[in-house]
Design a protein around this motif. Structure first.
Motif, short mmCIF file in Angstrom:
data_model
loop_
_atom_site.label_atom_id
_atom_site.label_comp_id
_atom_site.label_asym_id
_atom_site.label_seq_id
_atom_site.Cartn_x
_atom_site.Cartn_y
_atom_site.Cartn_z
N GLU A 29 31.34 36.85 52.15
CA GLU A 29 31.52 38.31 52.09
C GLU A 29 32.61 38.67 51.10
O GLU A 29 33.50 37.87 50.83
N ARG A 30 32.54 39.91 50.64
CA ARG A 30 33.56 40.42 49.73
C ARG A 30 34.78 40.88 50.54
O ARG A 30 34.63 41.58 51.56
N VAL A 31 35.96 40.48 50.12
CA VAL A 31 37.17 41.00 50.75
C VAL A 31 37.44 42.38 50.16
O VAL A 31 37.57 42.53 48.95
N GLU A 32 37.48 43.38 51.05
CA GLU A 32 37.67 44.77 50.57
C GLU A 32 39.12 45.05 50.27
O GLU A 32 39.44 45.73 49.31
N VAL A 34 45.46 32.51 49.60
CA VAL A 34 45.31 31.99 48.24
C VAL A 34 44.29 32.88 47.53
O VAL A 34 43.15 33.00 47.98
N LEU A 35 44.72 33.50 46.43
CA LEU A 35 43.81 34.38 45.68
C LEU A 35 43.24 33.61 44.50
O LEU A 35 43.95 33.31 43.54
N ALA A 36 41.96 33.27 44.60
CA ALA A 36 41.29 32.51 43.53
C ALA A 36 40.10 33.32 43.03
O ALA A 36 39.01 32.79 42.85
N VAL A 37 40.34 34.60 42.78
CA VAL A 37 39.25 35.52 42.45
C VAL A 37 39.14 35.78 40.95
O VAL A 37 38.44 36.72 40.52
N ALA A 38 39.82 34.98 40.14
CA ALA A 38 39.68 35.01 38.68
C ALA A 38 39.80 36.44 38.13
O ALA A 38 40.80 37.10 38.36
N ALA A 39 38.74 36.91 37.45
CA ALA A 39 38.80 38.21 36.76
C ALA A 39 38.92 39.40 37.72
O ALA A 39 39.24 40.51 37.31
N ASP A 64 34.00 34.32 49.99
CA ASP A 64 33.49 34.37 48.62
C ASP A 64 32.27 35.26 48.55
O ASP A 64 31.31 35.09 49.29
N GLU A 65 32.34 36.17 47.62
CA GLU A 65 31.24 37.11 47.44
C GLU A 65 30.17 36.53 46.51
O GLU A 65 28.98 36.80 46.66
N GLY A 66 30.60 35.76 45.52
CA GLY A 66 29.65 35.03 44.68
C GLY A 66 29.21 35.71 43.40
O GLY A 66 28.93 35.06 42.41
N THR A 67 29.19 37.05 43.38
CA THR A 67 28.65 37.76 42.21
C THR A 67 29.49 37.46 40.96
O THR A 67 30.72 37.59 40.99
N GLY A 68 28.81 37.09 39.88
CA GLY A 68 29.50 36.94 38.60
C GLY A 68 30.34 35.70 38.44
O GLY A 68 31.04 35.54 37.44
N GLN A 69 30.29 34.82 39.43
CA GLN A 69 31.17 33.65 39.43
C GLN A 69 31.11 32.89 38.09
O GLN A 69 30.03 32.47 37.65
N ILE A 102 45.21 29.81 56.92
CA ILE A 102 45.22 30.10 55.47
C ILE A 102 43.85 30.66 55.07
O ILE A 102 42.81 30.07 55.38
N ALA A 103 43.88 31.81 54.36
CA ALA A 103 42.65 32.38 53.81
C ALA A 103 42.59 32.06 52.33
O ALA A 103 43.59 32.21 51.62
N ILE A 104 41.42 31.61 51.88
CA ILE A 104 41.21 31.42 50.44
C ILE A 104 40.19 32.45 50.02
O ILE A 104 39.08 32.48 50.56
N ILE A 105 40.56 33.31 49.09
CA ILE A 105 39.62 34.35 48.65
C ILE A 105 39.13 33.96 47.26
O ILE A 105 39.91 33.82 46.32
N GLY A 106 37.80 33.76 47.16
CA GLY A 106 37.19 33.29 45.92
C GLY A 106 36.90 31.80 46.02
O GLY A 106 37.79 31.00 46.27
N ALA A 107 35.62 31.45 45.88
CA ALA A 107 35.23 30.03 45.96
C ALA A 107 34.50 29.59 44.71
O ALA A 107 33.41 29.05 44.76
#
Ligand SMILES: Cc1cc2nc3c(=O)[nH]c(=O)nc-3n(C[C@H](O)[C@H](O)[C@H](O)COP(=O)(O)OP(=O)(O)OC[C@H]3O[C@@H](n4cnc5c(N)ncnc54)[C@H](O)[C@@H]3O)c2cc1C
Length: 381
Positions: free
Chosen positions: A176-179, A203-208, A33-38, A5-10
């Motif tokens: 890292e950012r998922v492209e 699981v896409l947890a990348v909000a905005a 998780d890329e982290g910017t703007g979280q 399972i991949a979770i994108i966005g932490a």
């Protein structure tokens, strides 16, 4: 073989989902998780949804359940050890209204809501002298409504704790950012600048940022970013850890954390896209406005830091979560707006349950993802 399972966005949602999934012996978890703007690490930190005048009942049920879930959630995460005060602390909330009559009305609303939400705790209208006993630097002359169940959370400390626990359970964290996402035969390839890997479930947890991953797959999303900035004041030689959350009339709140750190915010800027630049003039006037009535000491305190982050809103301000339509084994949540820190751990747990094909606590029909994420069919393209 383990289910990958991949979770994108932490942020709080993805980190909570990661915590739960990492405890499953049959699952292998990778968090990107890329982290910017979280939003989570920028958040003011208020957990006190009960006295809102918003009429959206489904939203209210989500945040009420989210606030009630926090203590049990953190007790589970801490596995018997005390919950660190630097992460979460139930210190109560003080809510100010300029008119005494409005405080009385709010007290009645709170008493009614407490029948279904005992976690609101004790409710009372406190005089300025009683407020001073809780916050010695209070120099205002207004009374306030006290709700003992209100809490404060340091979003960054919470996420760090959850990722640490998930890593201890074997999860891998990829900063890292998922492209892009490439679906094929019910499996998903997750592509970053450094790696390409296949998963059984995502699981896409990348909000905005959800449109950046789904629009290339021909989805149309009802979602927009909102910029939020806040300022941090420092008070020296004074113990602030146990001070309650202060909610003056208007949109700017005062949240005392330990070590004399006082968070003041936040702005709600709808026309700035994903911009994160700090506007010091704007924040200085926000701080002056909100502290003037409250305390002459705060008015003289120095701004020592700033934060800014991005909230995610749908057009009707409602949150959603569930399986992404026409994309097997992909689950998402978004639209948590200005109360996502409150709802986040519960929504993260719900996503983890969906990824494990289990039943959720919040009914999916109340948060219909298909209303906000639509596949554009070939003919309408
Ligand atoms: C200034 C401010 C104050 C707030 N105050 C409060 C408050 O007091 N109480 C409250 O309840 N709520 C508050 N909120 C709202 C709350 O912070 C958010 O609703 C909540 O944190 C959202 O959590 P999330 O996990 O959905 O998203 P986020 O915390 O935004 O996390 C999403 C993560 O996904 C990452 N990401 C995005 N795209 C990709 C990609 N392609 N690849 C890898 N990673 C990616 C981002 O970098 C980010 O780290 C506030 C928000 C702001 C901005």
């Amino acid at each position: 073989m383990k289910k990958k399972i991949a979770i994108i966005g932490a942020g709080v949602v993805g980190a909570s989902a990661a915590y739960y999934l990492s405890k499953e012996e049959t699952v292998e978890v990778t968090i990107f998780d890329e982290g910017t703007g979280q939003g989570t690490s920028a958040a003011a930190g208020i957990i006190s949804p009960w006295l809102s005048r918003r009429r959206n009942q489904k939203w209210y049920r989500m945040v009420k359940a989210g606030a009630a879930f926090y203590p049990d959630f953190l007790n589970e995460v801490m596995d018997g050890a005390p919950i660190p005060e630097s992460v979460y602390s139930k210190v109560g909330t003080l809510l100010f209204k300029s008119k005494e009559r409005h405080l009385e009305e709010l007290l009645k609303i709170g008493q009614k809501r407490r029948e279904e939400a005992p976690e609101i705790g004790d409710l009372a209208i406190l005089s300025p002298e009683e407020i001073k006993q809780k916050i010695p630097i209070y120099t205002g002359e207004q009374s306030a409504l006290w709700a003992s169940g209100g809490a404060k959370v340091d979003g960054k400390a919470l996420v760090d704790l959850l990722i640490e626990k998930a890593s201890q359970h074997g999860a891998t964290f990829v900063p890292e950012r998922v492209e892009k996402l490439e679906p094929e035969n019910e499996r998903l390839t997750v592509v970053t600048a450094q790696s390409t890997d296949d998963f059984d479930c995502v699981v896409l947890a990348v909000a905005a940022w959800l449109p950046t991953l789904l629009e290339p797959l021909d989805y149309e999303l009802d979602l927009r970013p909102q910029k939020g900035q806040l300022a941090i004041l420092a008070l020296s030689d004074i113990s602030t850890a146990q001070w309650p959350v202060i909610m003056p009339e208007g949109e700017t709140d005062i949240i005392p954390f330990e070590g004399g750190r006082i968070v003041i915010g936040a702005t709600h800027e709808n026309d700035q896209g994903f911009d994160l630049e700090i506007d010091q003039d704007l924040l200085t006037s926000m701080v002056n406005e909100s502290t003037t009535q409250f305390s002459t000491f705060l008015r003289e305190a120095k701004i020592v830091d700033y934060r800014s982050g991005t909230r995610a809103y749908t057009s009707d301000f409602s949150p959603y979560y569930g399986p992404v339509p026409s994309l097997p084994n992909v689950y998402a949540a978004s639209g948590l707006g200005s109360t996502g820190l409150t709802a986040g751990p519960l929504v993260g747990k719900e996503l983890a349950l969906l990824a494990m094909n289990q039943v959720t606590q919040l009914p999916l029909v109340d948060y219909p993802i298909e209303q906000y994420i639509k596949k554009i069919d070939e003919q309408t393209k």
